[in-house]
Design a protein around this motif. Structure first.
Motif: not given
Length: 405
Positions: A119, A126, A128-131, A133-134, A159, A163
């Motif tokens: 993180c 990648m 920021d809005e995908a963090l 979910k990851c 991941l 990305f």
């Protein structure tokens, strides 16, 4: 005194081993699971307390130069372990979802550290809005009794591939390579390194044959651990590199010393000598030499006296003829060998030998003598030698002198 399951987890371990026989196998399994859950809970409590103490340090923490060092000085932890605890506590602050899962005991210390490391340094491609979910995917891989470090690392690798950006992948980034070598107070040396995948594979390939278990001559299995075999292989790898005389040193390359050992002396000292090594018959460490005021001189002592030279042993008979010199045994440096080859190619069979030139049967001598005379004439005169072996064990040689033009 009887023992209860609750006492096993909450009570002291002093004298517990002598009382566990009173529990059934099912109760022992339950106690092991409960103790493991309690360890995870206490681990989370320690991280939270240490993190709070790092935010509000007192004079003792400040005097210890950090809460991690303070924790190590007051417990049986090492300094590096105390700093890891403090670092995880600080890293969990921006990621409450990971902290909540860790605090409830559903995520181990190692898995939480892997997740927050991802993180903090996500893939460049990648958004920021995908963090979030990851994080959910990583927590799902790190939670439960089936969670493994390999599973978490596989999710991280997936991941990173999803990305993927134009940035160099971590496995190929040579700028991250590090090798730290430090001397300890006991005089030993600690080595820690981090390499890219290609460099790591080259190192593993170089060590592969040197770290294999080697049974003793009598068939006894190799008792060395894998770590000890790796250390021995690394030592041998360094030794072979230094023996190549390719290292830059003040004053030039390492000296090359040839030690001549008489076969009779070797036979007389066979009872106190070490066995030969397995690299082609070279002598290992034999007290067969002698120096005034020093007494017996072994191979290792000779190497030290020669400034850690590249050492070659040559076994001689009573007439001084070498007995163990083979084409693969080097008695000169690499540069000297190149010079000798260049010299010989310019002086010996410069236009090829019998196979290259060819001649009728029984014409060896005439062909060699005539070609030698013609070559000397082409070079403007000089002296040359011609030699041949004849049938039936005879040998002939001829010196030819062509006056210089």
């Amino acid at each position: 005194m009887s023992v209860y399951l609750s006492d096993v987890v909450s009570g002291s371990a002093v004298g517990l081993r002598g009382r566990l026989w009173q529990l059934t196998a099912a109760e022992l399994r339950a106690a092991a699971v409960s103790a493991s859950a309690e360890i995870l809970r206490l681990e989370a409590v320690r991280v939270a307390v240490v993190d709070e103490l790092s935010v509000r340090p007192d004079d003792q923490v400040i005097a210890s130069r950090g809460v991690g060092a303070w924790l190590a000085s007051n417990t049986m932890l090492q300094v590096r372990d105390g700093k890891k605890i403090a670092a995880l506590g600080a890293a969990l602050r921006p990621f409450p979802a990971v902290a909540a899962r860790f605090d409830c005991g559903d995520c181990s210390f190692e898995h939480a550290a892997l997740i927050v490391a991802f993180c903090e340094s996500p893939p460049k491609g990648m958004p920021d809005e995908a963090l979030p979910k990851c994080i959910d995917l990583l927590l799902a891989a790190a939670s439960g009794v089936e969670a493994t470090t390999t599973k978490v690392r596989n999710v991280i690798a997936t991941l990173e591939r999803i990305f993927e950006s134009d940035e160099i992948p971590p496995a190929e980034d040579v700028d991250r390579n590090e090798l730290r070598i430090a001397s300890t107070l006991s005089g030993r040396v600690v080595v820690r390194g981090d390499f890219d995948a290609l460099t790591g594979e080259m190192l593993l390939s170089a060590l592969s044959n040197l770290t294999m278990p080697t049974p003793a001559p009598d068939g006894t299995p190799d008792s060395r651990s894998a770590a000890k075999r790796t250390a021995d292989g690394f030592t041998e790898l360094i030794r072979r590199y230094l023996d190549c005389a390719k290292t830059g040193m003040d004053g030039g390359q390492r000296p090359h010393v040839n030690v001549h050992i008489n076969a009779r002396d070797l036979a007389e000292h066979r009872d106190c000598a070490a066995t030969p090594t397995g690299d082609g018959g070279s002598v290992s460490d034999l007290d067969v030499g002698h120096m005034p005021w020093l007494g017996p001189l072994s191979v290792s002592q000779t190497r030290l006296l020669g400034c850690d030279c590249f050492l070659s042993t040559v076994l001689l008979d009573d007439h001084g003829a070498p007995l163990d010199v083979k084409p693969g045994k080097r008695l000169v440096t690499a540069e000297q060998r190149v010079a000798l080859i260049a010299r010989d190619k310019a002086k010996v069979n410069v236009n090829g030998g019998a196979i290259a030139v060819g001649h009728p049967l029984g014409m060896s001598g005439a062909r060699i003598a005539l070609h030698l005379a013609l070559e000397l004439q082409r070079r403007g005169g000089g002296i040359g030698a011609a030699a041949l072996c004849g049938g039936g064990g005879q040998g002939d040689a001829l010196i030819i002198r062509v006056p210089k033009a």
